[in-house]
Design a protein around this motif. Structure first.
Motif, PDB file in Angstrom:
ATOM      1  N   ASP A  34      24.066  38.036  14.297  1.00 41.78           N
ATOM      2  CA  ASP A  34      24.976  37.380  13.359  1.00 41.78           C
ATOM      3  C   ASP A  34      25.541  38.404  12.383  1.00 41.78           C
ATOM      4  N   SER A  35      26.847  38.552  12.370  1.00 41.38           N
ATOM      5  CA  SER A  35      27.561  39.345  11.359  1.00 41.38           C
ATOM      6  C   SER A  35      27.216  40.827  11.343  1.00 41.38           C
ATOM      7  N   TRP A  36      27.125  41.450  12.508  1.00 37.44           N
ATOM      8  CA  TRP A  36      26.919  42.896  12.564  1.00 37.44           C
ATOM      9  C   TRP A  36      28.247  43.607  12.456  1.00 37.44           C
ATOM     10  N   THR A  37      28.220  44.809  11.911  1.00 34.61           N
ATOM     11  CA  THR A  37      29.384  45.686  11.910  1.00 34.61           C
ATOM     12  C   THR A  37      28.939  47.072  12.371  1.00 34.61           C
ATOM     13  N   ASP A  38      29.848  48.016  12.402  1.00 33.20           N
ATOM     14  CA  ASP A  38      29.537  49.367  12.870  1.00 33.20           C
ATOM     15  C   ASP A  38      28.325  49.931  12.127  1.00 33.20           C
ATOM     16  N   GLY A  39      27.410  50.538  12.892  1.00 26.93           N
ATOM     17  CA  GLY A  39      26.256  51.201  12.305  1.00 26.93           C
ATOM     18  C   GLY A  39      25.006  50.352  12.203  1.00 26.93           C
ATOM     19  N   GLN A  40      25.096  49.057  12.447  1.00 25.85           N
ATOM     20  CA  GLN A  40      23.889  48.231  12.350  1.00 25.85           C
ATOM     21  C   GLN A  40      23.024  48.419  13.589  1.00 25.85           C
ATOM     22  N   GLU A  41      21.702  48.335  13.387  1.00 22.83           N
ATOM     23  CA  GLU A  41      20.739  48.652  14.435  1.00 22.83           C
ATOM     24  C   GLU A  41      19.881  47.447  14.806  1.00 22.83           C
ATOM     25  N   ASN A  63      37.743  39.083  13.321  1.00 23.46           N
ATOM     26  CA  ASN A  63      38.791  39.956  12.767  1.00 23.46           C
ATOM     27  C   ASN A  63      39.267  41.036  13.733  1.00 23.46           C
ATOM     28  N   ALA A  64      38.851  40.977  14.995  1.00 18.66           N
ATOM     29  CA  ALA A  64      39.232  42.027  15.941  1.00 18.66           C
ATOM     30  C   ALA A  64      40.522  41.724  16.686  1.00 18.66           C
ATOM     31  N   GLY A  65      40.958  40.485  16.714  1.00 19.43           N
ATOM     32  CA  GLY A  65      42.132  40.143  17.517  1.00 19.43           C
ATOM     33  C   GLY A  65      41.751  39.993  18.974  1.00 19.43           C
ATOM     34  N   SER A  66      42.564  39.292  19.714  1.00 22.63           N
ATOM     35  CA  SER A  66      42.213  38.977  21.103  1.00 22.63           C
ATOM     36  C   SER A  66      42.178  40.206  22.009  1.00 22.63           C
ATOM     37  N   SER A  67      42.964  41.235  21.719  1.00 21.18           N
ATOM     38  CA  SER A  67      42.989  42.411  22.592  1.00 21.18           C
ATOM     39  C   SER A  67      41.862  43.403  22.288  1.00 21.18           C
ATOM     40  N   ALA A  68      41.118  43.202  21.207  1.00 20.28           N
ATOM     41  CA  ALA A  68      40.061  44.148  20.825  1.00 20.28           C
ATOM     42  C   ALA A  68      38.684  43.493  20.809  1.00 20.28           C
ATOM     43  N   GLN A  69      38.476  42.493  21.647  1.00 20.99           N
ATOM     44  CA  GLN A  69      37.172  41.825  21.720  1.00 20.99           C
ATOM     45  C   GLN A  69      36.237  42.684  22.573  1.00 20.99           C
ATOM     46  N   THR A  91      30.053  50.216  26.577  1.00 21.95           N
ATOM     47  CA  THR A  91      30.990  49.281  25.957  1.00 21.95           C
ATOM     48  C   THR A  91      30.884  47.938  26.662  1.00 21.95           C
ATOM     49  N   PHE A  92      30.636  46.904  25.866  1.00 26.09           N
ATOM     50  CA  PHE A  92      30.499  45.547  26.385  1.00 26.09           C
ATOM     51  C   PHE A  92      31.801  44.793  26.151  1.00 26.09           C
ATOM     52  N   THR A  93      32.347  44.201  27.225  1.00 28.95           N
ATOM     53  CA  THR A  93      33.573  43.403  27.123  1.00 28.95           C
ATOM     54  C   THR A  93      33.420  42.021  27.760  1.00 28.95           C
ATOM     55  N   ASN A  94      32.667  41.919  28.859  1.00 28.59           N
ATOM     56  CA  ASN A  94      32.603  40.660  29.607  1.00 28.59           C
ATOM     57  C   ASN A  94      32.023  39.507  28.788  1.00 28.59           C
ATOM     58  N   GLU A 120      22.400  50.685  18.554  1.00 28.76           N
ATOM     59  CA  GLU A 120      23.254  50.628  17.362  1.00 28.76           C
ATOM     60  C   GLU A 120      24.638  50.147  17.769  1.00 28.76           C
ATOM     61  N   ALA A 121      25.235  49.275  16.957  1.00 24.92           N
ATOM     62  CA  ALA A 121      26.626  48.878  17.163  1.00 24.92           C
ATOM     63  C   ALA A 121      27.490  50.045  16.692  1.00 24.92           C
ATOM     64  N   ASP A 122      28.035  50.791  17.628  1.00 24.97           N
ATOM     65  CA  ASP A 122      28.822  51.977  17.290  1.00 24.97           C
ATOM     66  C   ASP A 122      30.242  51.607  16.882  1.00 24.97           C
ATOM     67  N   LYS A 123      30.828  50.647  17.601  1.00 24.91           N
ATOM     68  CA  LYS A 123      32.212  50.268  17.331  1.00 24.91           C
ATOM     69  C   LYS A 123      32.404  48.804  17.712  1.00 24.91           C
ATOM     70  N   VAL A 124      32.544  47.948  16.700  1.00 21.51           N
ATOM     71  CA  VAL A 124      32.812  46.524  16.924  1.00 21.51           C
ATOM     72  C   VAL A 124      34.316  46.330  16.841  1.00 21.51           C
ATOM     73  N   GLY A 125      34.923  45.729  17.873  1.00 20.39           N
ATOM     74  CA  GLY A 125      36.376  45.544  17.891  1.00 20.39           C
ATOM     75  C   GLY A 125      37.075  46.892  17.811  1.00 20.39           C
ATOM     76  N   ASN A 126      37.939  47.051  16.799  1.00 25.11           N
ATOM     77  CA  ASN A 126      38.665  48.310  16.602  1.00 25.11           C
ATOM     78  C   ASN A 126      37.845  49.353  15.858  1.00 25.11           C
ATOM     79  N   GLY A 127      36.662  48.981  15.403  1.00 25.44           N
ATOM     80  CA  GLY A 127      35.791  49.918  14.703  1.00 25.44           C
ATOM     81  C   GLY A 127      36.179  50.094  13.244  1.00 25.44           C
ATOM     82  N   GLY A 128      35.466  50.970  12.584  1.00 23.22           N
ATOM     83  CA  GLY A 128      35.749  51.244  11.186  1.00 23.22           C
ATOM     84  C   GLY A 128      35.343  50.108  10.259  1.00 23.22           C
TER      85      GLY A 128
END
Length: 146
Positions: A34-41, A63-69, A91-94, A120-128
């Protein structure tokens, strides 16, 4: 016994109890995110082989938009008293394709012997830190046989 020796003995006994009572890392486990962002382990787990698997079901990157899921995960091997060893990135997309869709990452670059691993979540959606990751089901498995 001096006051300082008594304090030292009490502190040693307390730290020993904390160490003995610490929960053991489990090899295979299930959870959710629930509610992870970049860098969470993730939590840590024990692995005695050279393989570990992470699966996600029903993912959403707020907040990633449909093309960055998507989400990129880094696997780490904990090294006591030294920097942790970075393993491969997947990278997980499916899992973003509906509540019955799974993404699967298999790490075969785990060092031989006993390890304590985490991802670690390295990059969620577009990252940053733009996006928040939600995953209905997370599974970790250390056995390649199944």
């Amino acid at each position: 016994m001096s006051r300082f020796k008594k304090i030292g003995v009490a502190a040693s006994a307390a730290s020993a109890l904390v160490f003995i009572g610490a929960p053991q890392a489990s090899a295979n486990w299930s959870s959710h995110i629930d509610s992870w962002t970049d860098g969470q382990e993730s939590r840590r787990w024990s692995d005695n082989g050279t393989y570990s698997q992470v699966q996600f079901r029903d993912c959403y990157a707020q907040n990633a938009g449909s093309s960055a899921q998507k989400v990129s995960l880094i696997m780490w091997s904990h090294i006591a008293l030294a920097p942790d060893k970075k393993l491969d990135t997947k990278t997980f997309t499916n899992c973003f394709n509906g509540n019955t869709s799974w993404s699967n990452g298999e790490w075969t670059d785990v060092p031989a012997g006993p390890n304590t691993l985490y991802f670690e979540a390295d990059k969620v959606g577009n990252g940053g830190s733009c996006c928040l990751l939600f995953v209905s089901e997370v599974k970790v498995d250390t056995s390649k046989a199944d």
